[in-house]
Write a protein that holds these residues in place. Structure first.
Motif, PDB file in Angstrom:
ATOM      1  N   PRO A 216      28.714  37.749 -14.729  1.00  0.00           N
ATOM      2  CA  PRO A 216      28.494  36.480 -15.369  1.00  0.00           C
ATOM      3  C   PRO A 216      28.864  35.513 -14.334  1.00  0.00           C
ATOM      4  CG  PRO A 216      30.381  37.618 -16.196  1.00  0.00           C
ATOM      5  CD  PRO A 216      29.585  38.627 -15.596  1.00  0.00           C
ATOM      6  N   MET A 217      27.954  34.155 -14.264  1.00  0.00           N
ATOM      7  CA  MET A 217      28.125  33.046 -13.491  1.00  0.00           C
ATOM      8  C   MET A 217      28.316  32.021 -14.484  1.00  0.00           C
ATOM      9  SD  MET A 217      25.319  34.365 -11.182  1.00  0.00           S
ATOM     10  CE  MET A 217      24.618  35.779 -12.096  1.00  0.00           C
ATOM     11  N   ILE A 218      29.498  31.408 -14.484  1.00  0.00           N
ATOM     12  CA  ILE A 218      29.789  30.369 -15.656  1.00  0.00           C
ATOM     13  C   ILE A 218      30.202  28.894 -14.679  1.00  0.00           C
ATOM     14  CG2 ILE A 218      30.982  29.700 -17.544  1.00  0.00           C
ATOM     15  CD1 ILE A 218      31.163  32.673 -18.107  1.00  0.00           C
ATOM     16  N   THR A 219      29.879  27.602 -15.432  1.00  0.00           N
ATOM     17  CA  THR A 219      30.530  26.699 -14.818  1.00  0.00           C
ATOM     18  C   THR A 219      31.137  25.908 -16.041  1.00  0.00           C
ATOM     19  OG1 THR A 219      28.442  25.041 -15.659  1.00  0.00           O
ATOM     20  CG2 THR A 219      28.101  26.183 -13.639  1.00  0.00           C
ATOM     21  N   ASN A 220      31.716  24.791 -15.642  1.00  0.00           N
ATOM     22  CA  ASN A 220      32.694  24.067 -16.492  1.00  0.00           C
ATOM     23  C   ASN A 220      31.903  22.901 -17.128  1.00  0.00           C
ATOM     24  OD1 ASN A 220      35.265  24.467 -16.770  1.00  0.00           O
ATOM     25  ND2 ASN A 220      35.867  23.652 -15.105  1.00  0.00           N
ATOM     26  N   GLY A 221      30.384  23.253 -17.108  1.00  0.00           N
ATOM     27  CA  GLY A 221      29.592  21.969 -17.399  1.00  0.00           C
ATOM     28  C   GLY A 221      28.276  22.670 -18.018  1.00  0.00           C
ATOM     29  N   SER A 222      27.213  22.022 -17.179  1.00  0.00           N
ATOM     30  CA  SER A 222      25.972  22.397 -17.550  1.00  0.00           C
ATOM     31  C   SER A 222      25.552  23.755 -16.421  1.00  0.00           C
ATOM     32  CB  SER A 222      24.776  21.394 -16.992  1.00  0.00           C
ATOM     33  OG  SER A 222      23.443  22.055 -16.810  1.00  0.00           O
ATOM     34  N   ALA A 223      24.543  24.428 -17.128  1.00  0.00           N
ATOM     35  CA  ALA A 223      24.262  25.801 -16.560  1.00  0.00           C
ATOM     36  C   ALA A 223      22.928  25.408 -15.589  1.00  0.00           C
ATOM     37  CB  ALA A 223      23.641  26.792 -17.495  1.00  0.00           C
ATOM     38  N   LYS A 224      22.532  24.296 -15.342  1.00  0.00           N
ATOM     39  CA  LYS A 224      21.516  24.240 -14.520  1.00  0.00           C
ATOM     40  C   LYS A 224      22.120  24.245 -12.952  1.00  0.00           C
ATOM     41  CE  LYS A 224      18.029  21.871 -17.147  1.00  0.00           C
ATOM     42  NZ  LYS A 224      18.608  21.564 -18.613  1.00  0.00           N
ATOM     43  N   THR A 225      20.984  24.748 -12.068  1.00  0.00           N
ATOM     44  CA  THR A 225      21.564  25.060 -10.857  1.00  0.00           C
ATOM     45  C   THR A 225      20.544  24.012  -9.922  1.00  0.00           C
ATOM     46  OG1 THR A 225      20.286  26.921 -10.452  1.00  0.00           O
ATOM     47  CG2 THR A 225      22.498  26.988 -11.271  1.00  0.00           C
ATOM     48  N   LYS A 226      21.067  24.000  -8.761  1.00  0.00           N
ATOM     49  CA  LYS A 226      19.915  23.639  -7.443  1.00  0.00           C
ATOM     50  C   LYS A 226      20.497  24.310  -6.254  1.00  0.00           C
ATOM     51  CE  LYS A 226      23.249  19.892  -5.934  1.00  0.00           C
ATOM     52  NZ  LYS A 226      23.695  18.343  -5.896  1.00  0.00           N
ATOM     53  N   ILE A 227      19.368  24.553  -5.167  1.00  0.00           N
ATOM     54  CA  ILE A 227      19.701  25.332  -4.090  1.00  0.00           C
ATOM     55  C   ILE A 227      19.812  24.213  -2.880  1.00  0.00           C
ATOM     56  CG2 ILE A 227      18.810  26.765  -2.397  1.00  0.00           C
ATOM     57  CD1 ILE A 227      17.314  28.242  -4.674  1.00  0.00           C
ATOM     58  N   LEU A 228      21.005  24.370  -2.083  1.00  0.00           N
ATOM     59  CA  LEU A 228      21.559  23.495  -0.975  1.00  0.00           C
ATOM     60  C   LEU A 228      20.458  23.470  -0.083  1.00  0.00           C
ATOM     61  CD1 LEU A 228      25.340  23.624  -1.181  1.00  0.00           C
ATOM     62  CD2 LEU A 228      23.745  22.137  -2.449  1.00  0.00           C
ATOM     63  N   ALA A 229      20.547  22.615   0.834  1.00  0.00           N
ATOM     64  CA  ALA A 229      19.603  22.321   2.178  1.00  0.00           C
ATOM     65  C   ALA A 229      19.673  23.910   2.855  1.00  0.00           C
ATOM     66  CB  ALA A 229      20.057  21.060   3.082  1.00  0.00           C
ATOM     67  N   ASP A 230      20.602  24.393   3.081  1.00  0.00           N
ATOM     68  CA  ASP A 230      20.623  25.758   3.793  1.00  0.00           C
ATOM     69  C   ASP A 230      19.710  26.822   3.343  1.00  0.00           C
ATOM     70  OD1 ASP A 230      22.016  27.055   1.713  1.00  0.00           O
ATOM     71  OD2 ASP A 230      23.877  26.605   2.458  1.00  0.00           O
ATOM     72  N   GLY A 231      19.302  26.547   2.008  1.00  0.00           N
ATOM     73  CA  GLY A 231      18.109  27.402   1.582  1.00  0.00           C
ATOM     74  C   GLY A 231      18.702  28.713   0.889  1.00  0.00           C
ATOM     75  N   TRP A 232      20.051  28.820   0.808  1.00  0.00           N
ATOM     76  CA  TRP A 232      20.808  29.969   0.249  1.00  0.00           C
ATOM     77  C   TRP A 232      21.537  29.454  -0.959  1.00  0.00           C
ATOM     78  CZ3 TRP A 232      19.984  35.068   0.983  1.00  0.00           C
ATOM     79  CH2 TRP A 232      19.215  35.260   2.094  1.00  0.00           C
ATOM     80  N   THR A 233      22.494  28.440  -0.731  1.00  0.00           N
ATOM     81  CA  THR A 233      23.783  28.311  -1.553  1.00  0.00           C
ATOM     82  C   THR A 233      23.277  27.694  -2.978  1.00  0.00           C
ATOM     83  OG1 THR A 233      24.995  27.764   0.320  1.00  0.00           O
ATOM     84  CG2 THR A 233      25.970  27.198  -1.816  1.00  0.00           C
ATOM     85  N   VAL A 234      23.586  28.553  -4.189  1.00  0.00           N
ATOM     86  CA  VAL A 234      23.283  27.750  -5.449  1.00  0.00           C
ATOM     87  C   VAL A 234      24.470  27.093  -6.010  1.00  0.00           C
ATOM     88  CG1 VAL A 234      22.816  28.565  -7.784  1.00  0.00           C
ATOM     89  CG2 VAL A 234      21.637  29.867  -5.888  1.00  0.00           C
ATOM     90  N   SER A 235      24.242  25.687  -6.305  1.00  0.00           N
ATOM     91  CA  SER A 235      25.378  25.109  -6.758  1.00  0.00           C
ATOM     92  C   SER A 235      25.074  24.489  -8.091  1.00  0.00           C
ATOM     93  CB  SER A 235      25.899  23.966  -5.659  1.00  0.00           C
ATOM     94  OG  SER A 235      24.714  22.759  -6.014  1.00  0.00           O
ATOM     95  N   ALA A 236      26.064  24.088  -8.926  1.00  0.00           N
ATOM     96  CA  ALA A 236      25.984  23.620 -10.008  1.00  0.00           C
ATOM     97  C   ALA A 236      25.140  22.237  -9.944  1.00  0.00           C
ATOM     98  CB  ALA A 236      27.125  23.143 -10.836  1.00  0.00           C
ATOM     99  N   LYS A 237      24.086  22.133 -10.658  1.00  0.00           N
ATOM    100  CA  LYS A 237      23.216  20.478 -10.520  1.00  0.00           C
ATOM    101  C   LYS A 237      24.316  19.316 -10.672  1.00  0.00           C
ATOM    102  CE  LYS A 237      18.593  19.340 -11.174  1.00  0.00           C
ATOM    103  NZ  LYS A 237      17.346  20.089 -11.835  1.00  0.00           N
ATOM    104  N   ASP A 238      25.327  19.627 -11.852  1.00  0.00           N
ATOM    105  CA  ASP A 238      26.029  18.497 -12.347  1.00  0.00           C
ATOM    106  C   ASP A 238      27.192  18.307 -11.624  1.00  0.00           C
ATOM    107  OD1 ASP A 238      27.325  20.537 -13.483  1.00  0.00           O
ATOM    108  OD2 ASP A 238      27.074  19.782 -15.424  1.00  0.00           O
ATOM    109  N   GLY A 239      27.365  19.110 -10.684  1.00  0.00           N
ATOM    110  CA  GLY A 239      28.802  19.125  -9.766  1.00  0.00           C
ATOM    111  C   GLY A 239      29.857  19.922 -10.265  1.00  0.00           C
TER     112      GLY A 239
END
Ligand code: MG
Ligand code: MG
Length: 280
Positions: A216-239
């Motif tokens: 399980p991968m869980i955030t304190n907010g939205s489940a939407k993600t974005k990939i950072l400029a390094d091409g790998w890192t998945v981060s929470a879209k809403d921070g």
């Protein structure tokens, strides 16, 4: 092979996978001992690599095309696939560390979330709660696997637990849907997918020889993600802050065995009335 086209493991193969699981656990344990304000994620990576080698294994993350490291270290709003580097950990950071080892041709895969000592108590309490709920959702999923007829009961159990915690804590928690767990064996990533939420399909039957990584991968907010400029890192879209916990688990003819937990899951599964069984 199962009817669904993935390999079911024999008892002998599961015993070999346990060795890869213990090497993976050793990698994460080395990080547990070291993680503190001021350390870089690259230093954690080296410690995990040394520990895996001392266990006679090698990093299977390094077998992933284009990836040079032993762990992924995802800090704060990063959820998964954070690349170790010169980032210096700060007091109160929430750090999800994913690690895997291969011994012979068998693989382990496991992730732990750490909260770096110190920091603003209010922020830390919120991050600790997120990590605790994510870890507990993993064990809820493992306990569900022990009793399940079909694999996708795992995701339904995880989702129901997280929803209960949203009500209890009057908070929003987002279960990622862009990334899911997986089968594991001769490769770190195999079929079948292991969802962290309910889907209409029942999934394959849970039968002896099924080996999966539940994560399980869980955030304190939205489940939407974005990939950072390094091409790998998945981060929470809403921070939002994020947490990731994972274990590799085998189903065999006598029960289940958490391959990446040194006690096989004994302590954590007791609350569910589930007793894992080691093969020998
Ligand atoms: Mg992993
Ligand atoms: Mg995994």
């Amino acid at each position: 092979m199962s009817r669904h086209g993935f390999e079911l493991k024999t008892n002998e193969q599961i015993i070999l996978m346990r060795q890869a699981g213990l090497a993976t656990a050793a990698g994460l344990d080395a990080i547990r001992k070291l993680i503190a304000p001021g350390i870089t994620t690259l230093e954690l990576d080296k410690a995990a690599d040394d520990a895996i080698r001392a266990h006679g294994g090698h990093s299977n993350f390094q077998l992933v095309e284009g990836y040079k490291h032993t762990i992924c270290a995802s800090v704060n709003d990063e959820v998964v696939h954070g690349i170790p580097g010169s980032r210096v950990l700060q007091p109160g950071d929430i750090v999800s560390v994913d690690c895997g080892a291969e011994i012979g041709e068998w693989n382990g895969d496991s992730a732990v979330t750490f909260i770096v000592a110190g920091g603003d108590p209010e922020v830390v309490a919120k991050r600790q709660l997120l990590s605790d709920i994510t870890e507990q959702s993993l064990w809820v999923g493992i306990a569900a696997l022990a009793k399940a007829e079909h694999l996708n009961e795992v995701g339904r159990a995880i989702e129901a637990y997280v929803e209960s915690q949203e009500i209890e804590h009057r908070s929003k928690f987002g279960i990622l849907e862009d990334y899911v767990g997986h089968g594991i064996g001769r490769s770190m990533h195999e079929d079948p997918p292991v969802y962290n939420y309910g889907i209409r399909d029942k999934g394959p039957k849970v039968v002896p020889g099924l080996c999966v990584a539940i994560e399980p991968m869980i955030t304190n907010g939205s489940a939407k993600t974005k990939i950072l400029a390094d091409g790998w890192t998945v981060s929470a879209k809403d921070g939002s802050d994020a947490s990731h916990w994972e274990h590799s688990v085998a189903v065999h003819h006598k029960g289940i065995w958490v391959l990446t937990e040194p006690d096989g899951g004994l302590a954590k599964l007791a609350q569910f009335g589930v007793t894992p069984v080691a093969l020998s």
